[in-house]
Design a protein around this motif. Structure first.
Motif, short mmCIF file in Angstrom:
data_model
loop_
_atom_site.label_atom_id
_atom_site.label_comp_id
_atom_site.label_asym_id
_atom_site.label_seq_id
_atom_site.Cartn_x
_atom_site.Cartn_y
_atom_site.Cartn_z
N ALA A 1 0.83 -1.21 0.00
CA ALA A 1 0.00 0.00 0.00
C ALA A 1 0.86 1.26 0.00
O ALA A 1 2.05 1.23 0.34
N PHE A 2 0.22 2.34 -0.40
CA PHE A 2 0.79 3.69 -0.23
C PHE A 2 -0.33 4.55 0.34
O PHE A 2 -1.47 4.50 -0.14
N TYR B 1 -3.88 0.23 6.67
CA TYR B 1 -2.76 -0.06 7.59
C TYR B 1 -2.94 -1.46 8.18
O TYR B 1 -1.99 -2.23 8.31
N SER C 1 -2.67 -4.40 5.16
CA SER C 1 -1.53 -4.54 4.24
C SER C 1 -0.35 -5.28 4.88
O SER C 1 -0.18 -5.30 6.11
N TYR D 1 2.88 -4.66 3.40
CA TYR D 1 3.98 -3.71 3.23
C TYR D 1 3.44 -2.33 2.88
O TYR D 1 2.44 -2.21 2.17
N LEU D 2 4.09 -1.30 3.39
CA LEU D 2 3.70 0.07 3.06
C LEU D 2 4.90 0.76 2.40
O LEU D 2 6.00 0.79 2.96
N ILE E 1 3.51 7.96 8.51
CA ILE E 1 2.88 6.75 7.98
C ILE E 1 3.70 5.49 8.27
O ILE E 1 3.13 4.44 8.51
N GLN E 2 5.04 5.62 8.26
CA GLN E 2 5.85 4.44 8.55
C GLN E 2 5.68 4.01 10.01
O GLN E 2 5.75 2.83 10.33
N ALA F 1 2.15 2.49 10.22
CA ALA F 1 2.23 1.15 9.62
C ALA F 1 2.81 0.17 10.64
O ALA F 1 2.26 -0.92 10.85
N SER G 1 2.25 -3.51 9.62
CA SER G 1 2.53 -3.47 8.19
C SER G 1 3.98 -2.99 8.06
O SER G 1 4.35 -1.99 8.68
N PRO H 1 7.09 -1.16 6.65
CA PRO H 1 7.37 -0.09 5.70
C PRO H 1 8.61 -0.38 4.85
O PRO H 1 9.59 -0.94 5.36
#
Ligand code: ADP
Length: 471
Positions: A295-296, A365, A368, A370-371, A383-384, A387, A392, A394
């Motif tokens: 995801a992003f 979040y 997923s 992986y982010l 966001i990392q 995550a 999730s 990163p």
């Protein structure tokens, strides 16, 4: 000590990006430490107030020769005990009018109204420290000093993103009825008559903070200094990097009611799988627990967020392989949004969602594996960290706060070079590493158990305030 924390966003009242997360959580963390802190932000048109909010002041400052009507509302930041003041003004701040499209005017009026209000208060409660965030409120010291002749306040200015400096050709000094030589930066920049609002604030600051230790070093370099690195270098001794934290109560997969099923680190594998299956269903992706979900989440900002790398990898069909899915959630630059849609048009296991959607972000979040965070630069990046909280992993470019928070093979994966090839390579290496279930489970544990709370950073702010007060 009394601290006034002035910012443009504070979740859940108003949020566009990470600034909103910080505005909604740092004042709370400082208040929990016993700091006497109040939060101040503009009353944006989308903020709806219930009957717990009351008007505590009415003011009539003058801007551009016009007398304005300003109301100051008082209430609490939701889910906290933090006194919060919203500044309402109907021409420039709180209604969608032509005038409010000019951000320089909007924030000049916000700053003027704040200073006028503080002045009114000064007799019974003068702030020891006014903590300003980004360019939006960086005219406050100038207005305090030159309009209200107030010299006693100390200012902390936090740079959340040096790319946004509030550079304007709007004649705000005239509109504020300030002589041109009042403004330090106007005197420096006599040639083109631009005003750099952030720089004006930085020049008045007793202390400058930025949102990670690495970014504090980077802003002094030509590569990241956004053309003011040399001036910042002169203030180097006043610059300190303090890593942003998260509101770990809000971002908690064990209690988050926005996700499909709550889970904690002890049942993360099962919990995340259930979230994945339900999100696949909601988004019309193949419903298959074996699919790797990448995801992003973030603003579609073509200069910062590495969107061009994602577009490039989608175009040359290298971003995802057989058995993988990609979800993009973000909004912002129109051209970027349409290029994203175009580049993903014929790929069935990709979803490009270009809107702001907090509940969907939480579900992503949670679901997923992986982010992707391929930022060209990243002052801190939340966001990392979010995550990690949701297990999730990163995959980040090593810059700014990403470098300070993600360790290769421990709580995520990293790459250096800003290229789609490197990004894809790091992503596929991460996915390969994750085939080892024991290693992947260990990394998810590391990520979910890492402390991203405000605890340590709020203490750093508190001791900074105390140092400034003592000086
Ligand atoms: P920035 O501050 O540069 O926007 P951060 O990584 O610090 O980036 O913070 C981004 C915050 O905004 C995170 O809370 C993220 O989940 C949220 N966010 C960004 N875009 C969206 C979106 N389209 N929908 C929901 N939340 C979003």
């Amino acid at each position: 000590m009394k601290v006034y924390y002035v910012i443009d966003e504070a979740y859940p009242l108003y949020k566009i990006g990470g600034l909103g997360d910080v505005g909604g959580s740092l004042p709370k963390a400082l208040s929990d430490l016993g700091v006497d802190i109040s939060l101040i932000l503009p009353k944006h048109p989308s903020i709806l107030l219930d009957s717990n909010w009351v008007v505590v002041s009415e003011l009539s400052p003058t801007y551009a020769g016009q007398t304005l009507t300003v109301k100051v509302w008082k209430g609490k930041l939701p889910f906290s005990n933090v006194d919060t003041f919203l500044i309402e003004e109907n021409i420039y701040i709180s209604q969608h009018t032509d005038a409010s499209d000019n951000h320089a005017d909007k924030f000049a009026v916000f700053s003027l109204a704040f200073s006028a209000w503080i002045q009114l208060h000064a007799e019974h409660e003068r702030p020891t420290i006014v903590h300003l965030n980004d360019w939006h409120c960086s005219l406050i010291p100038l207005i305090d000093k030159h309009i209200y002749k107030s010299e006693q306040t100390c200012y902390v200015v936090t740079i959340h993103n040096l790319m946004y400096q509030g550079i304007t050709t709007t004649p705000i000094l005239e509109k504020l009825a300030l002589p041109k030589d009042a403004c330090q930066i106007a005197s420096l920049d006599g040639l083109d008559h631009d005003i750099n609002i952030l720089l004006e604030g930085l020049l008045h600051a007793n202390s400058i903070t930025t949102v990670s230790k690495q970014y504090a070093k980077e802003i002094l370099t030509e590569e990241y200094g956004q053309k003011i690195n040399e001036i910042l270098a002169l203030k180097k001794k006043d610059i300190v990097g303090i890593l942003n934290g998260l509101d770990i109560e809000s971002f908690n997969p064990a209690t988050d009611t926005m996700i499909y099923r709550q889970y904690s680190s002890s049942d993360a594998i099962v919990g995340k799988l259930e979230n994945k299956l339900l999100l696949q269903k909601e988004l019309g992706l193949s419903s298959d627990s074996e699919k790797i979900m990448i995801a992003f989440i973030g603003r579609v900002d073509l200069q910062q967020k590495g969107i061009e790398l994602i577009i490039d990898a989608l175009r040359n069909k290298s971003l995802i392989m057989e058995g993988q899915q990609f979800i993009f959630l973000g909004t912002g630059d129109q051209k970027g949004e349409s290029e994203l849609h175009e580049s993903a048009a014929n790929i069935s296991e990709v979803r490009i969602i270009t809107r702001y959607d907090e509940p969907l972000a939480r579900k992503i979040y949670a679901a997923s594996d992986y982010l992707l965070v391929p930022s060209k630069f990243e002052p801190c990046g939340l966001i990392q960290m979010i995550a990690n909280r949701y297990g999730s992993l990163p995959v980040v470019r090593l810059t700014g706060g990403l470098l300070d928070t993600v360790s290769e093979g421990v709580n995520g994966f990293t790459f250096k070079e800003y290229s789609s090839k490197e990004m894809v390579c790091a992503l596929q290496n991460a996915i390969n590493a994750g085939k080892d279930q024991v290693k992947k489970t260990q990394m998810i544990q590391n990520a979910m158990n890492k402390d991203f709370s405000w605890k340590a950073s709020a203490l750093e702010y508190q001791s900074l305030y105390e140092k400034i007060e003592a000086r």
